[in-house]
Design an enzyme around this catalytic site. Structure first.
Site, PDB file in Angstrom:
ATOM      1  N   LEU A   1     -49.932  16.597  11.541  1.00 41.50           N
ATOM      2  CA  LEU A   1     -49.676  17.890  10.928  1.00 41.50           C
ATOM      3  C   LEU A   1     -48.186  18.195  10.943  1.00 41.50           C
ATOM      4  O   LEU A   1     -47.646  18.771   9.988  1.00 41.50           O
ATOM      5  CB  LEU A   1     -50.438  18.990  11.665  1.00 41.50           C
ATOM      6  CG  LEU A   1     -50.216  20.402  11.127  1.00 41.50           C
ATOM      7  CD1 LEU A   1     -50.692  20.521   9.690  1.00 41.50           C
ATOM      8  CD2 LEU A   1     -50.912  21.436  12.002  1.00 41.50           C
ATOM      9  N   TYR A   2     -47.496  17.815  12.016  1.00 40.97           N
ATOM     10  CA  TYR A   2     -46.051  18.007  12.084  1.00 40.97           C
ATOM     11  C   TYR A   2     -45.383  17.336  10.885  1.00 40.97           C
ATOM     12  O   TYR A   2     -44.555  17.933  10.201  1.00 40.97           O
ATOM     13  CB  TYR A   2     -45.504  17.419  13.384  1.00 40.97           C
ATOM     14  CG  TYR A   2     -43.995  17.315  13.421  1.00 40.97           C
ATOM     15  CD1 TYR A   2     -43.206  18.457  13.512  1.00 40.97           C
ATOM     16  CD2 TYR A   2     -43.358  16.071  13.351  1.00 40.97           C
ATOM     17  CE1 TYR A   2     -41.818  18.367  13.533  1.00 40.97           C
ATOM     18  CE2 TYR A   2     -41.973  15.973  13.385  1.00 40.97           C
ATOM     19  CZ  TYR A   2     -41.207  17.125  13.468  1.00 40.97           C
ATOM     20  OH  TYR A   2     -39.841  17.026  13.493  1.00 40.97           O
TER      21      TYR A   2
END
Length: 435
Positions: free
Chosen positions: A246-247
């Site tokens: 997700l980062y």
């Protein structure tokens, strides 16, 4: 629902419906208006109570976002503005005036100090969150304040405060480093990444596109955008549509958002894809940092290996080399072309890799630390988890070399030696000292 009832009561044959003009209808209309006004006031009152008075945990995020805004007594006033102007004033009349977000962070501290040393005006912004030990950020803040850099404590999403800062200072450049870092933490707190890396970037760009003159913007993307890419070394021309975390997805989204604001509003924007930055004053959540801590404490350290005993390697890049790249990007950033939120012509849009071009296996990283610390590590070999970590990173830096002469000069052995020296000085004997 009242609108739906009105529609249902209307006859299907037009022209045969006659409104009766009676005192009863007038009274009913007045009563309906009174009810609407009454419930509107109740609704507004509930909104006020919920957002401004409620001490419950549900309002924690809202209060946290704006706890240091201009609505609080700790901001505003002549003394506060004087600190800001003094910090942001360059030594020469034509020098850069830079707003550095995330200034109390690892890269932000080093970039702010370097800019100030060479005579640029620098104002910092940081929210000092507790993703990792805030006392380390406070120590960095003390370091910067002694060199003349003032850090405004606020959230990057506080648009009111950002606008006020631009009213006080006509920033020529923004070095946007504020972000929620870390790959694995995204599995625990995904909303923090959306709040900082996407919403925070949009808030900053919204303010920048509206001010006049618009500043040039350099911001931190990440090597994580290459995700599951298997072509090495990673080039800026490679595909970045397969994020592994997700980062990485939020950083990729940031690059697309930057493109949009460049295209619509004429903002000059440069993205920098950092490759595994390390060094003194670093982040405690990084492997080299907590490996050092745990080796000294005699704890086991997890060393990941890929499938079929594959080597996990990183393009470790020393902080001083990253700083050179950041300054080079700022120095070569062209002016934005918009004015008052309107684009006047094509604007510069760039993205660069900032790496060391020499991937090192994590096994070798541990061996170097063992020699420097003179302690044998307790290695715990584990399979690479499916939490967003990738097997390797490797930067092609030819574009940055061509554009602003970027050339890393610090190998991992030398860089780790400097880090260990700082670590032992800062944490040695349980005492912390700012140097």
């Amino acid at each position: 629902m009242s609108q739906m009832k009105h529609i249902d009561n209307t006859p299907s044959t037009p022209g045969k419906f006659k409104i009766e003009k009676s005192p009863y209808n007038r009274l009913r209309l007045q009563f309906s208006l009174a009810k609407i006004i009454f419930w509107s006031l109740v609704f507004v009152g509930l909104i006020f109570v919920f957002f401004y008075r409620s001490p419950s945990s549900s309002s924690h995020v809202s209060s946290d976002l704006f706890r240091r805004s201009l609505r609080t007594s700790s901001y505003g006033g002549p003394a506060w503005e004087k600190k800001i102007k003094a910090s942001a004033k360059p030594r020469s009349s034509n020098g850069m005036c830079v707003l550095v977000t995330g200034a109390a962070g690892f890269v932000g501290t080093h970039v702010s100090a370097a800019l100030k040393r060479r005579g640029n005006g620098v104002l910092g912004l940081d929210n000092f969150n507790d993703y990792y030990d805030p006392s380390l950020k406070r120590a960095r803040q003390e370091l910067l304040e002694r060199s003349g850099v003032y850090i405004v404590e606020a959230d990057i999403n506080d648009a009111t405060l950002l606008k006020k800062l631009f009213e006080i200072v006509a920033f020529t450049h923004v070095m946007h480093l504020a972000a929620q870092a870390g790959v694995r933490y995204a599995m625990e707190n995904p909303s923090s990444y959306v709040h900082s890396n996407i919403a925070g970037l949009v808030t900053m760009l919204e303010v920048c596109k509206s001010v006049n003159p618009q500043p040039s913007i350099v911001w931190a993307s990440s090597s994580s955008v290459y995700g599951l890419n298997t072509k090495v070394p990673f080039s800026e021309r490679d595909r970045t549509d397969q994020p592994a975390s997700l980062y990485a997805a939020t950083k990729k989204a940031g690059e697309e958002i930057a493109h949009t604001y460049n295209h619509i509003y004429g903002l000059s924007i440069t993205g920098l894809r950092f490759f595994t930055v390390y060094g003194p004053w670093g982040r405690p959540d990084m492997a080299y940092f907590f490996f050092t801590r745990d080796i000294l404490k005699g704890k086991s350290i997890p060393i990941f290996e890929a499938a079929n005993h594959g080597t996990v390697a990183r393009d470790f890049t020393y902080i001083d080399d990253i700083v050179k790249g950041c300054l080079g990007a700022l120095d070569t950033a062209k002016k934005s072309t918009g004015s008052g939120g309107k684009k006047k012509g094509p604007a510069q849009l760039r993205v660069f890799n900032l790496g060391n071009t020499s991937p090192v296996p994590v096994f070798d990283l541990v061996s170097i630390l063992e020699k420097l610390l003179k302690v044998k590590a307790k290695r715990l070999i584990m399979k690479l988890p499916r939490n967003g970590d990738v097997q390797f990173t490797h930067a092609n830096i030819s574009l940055a070399q061509k554009e602003f002469g970027y050339k890393p000069t610090t190998d991992l052995q030398t860089g780790l030696k400097k880090f260990v020296r700082w670590y032992l000085s800062y944490y040695g004997n349980g005492k912390k000292s700012v140097q």
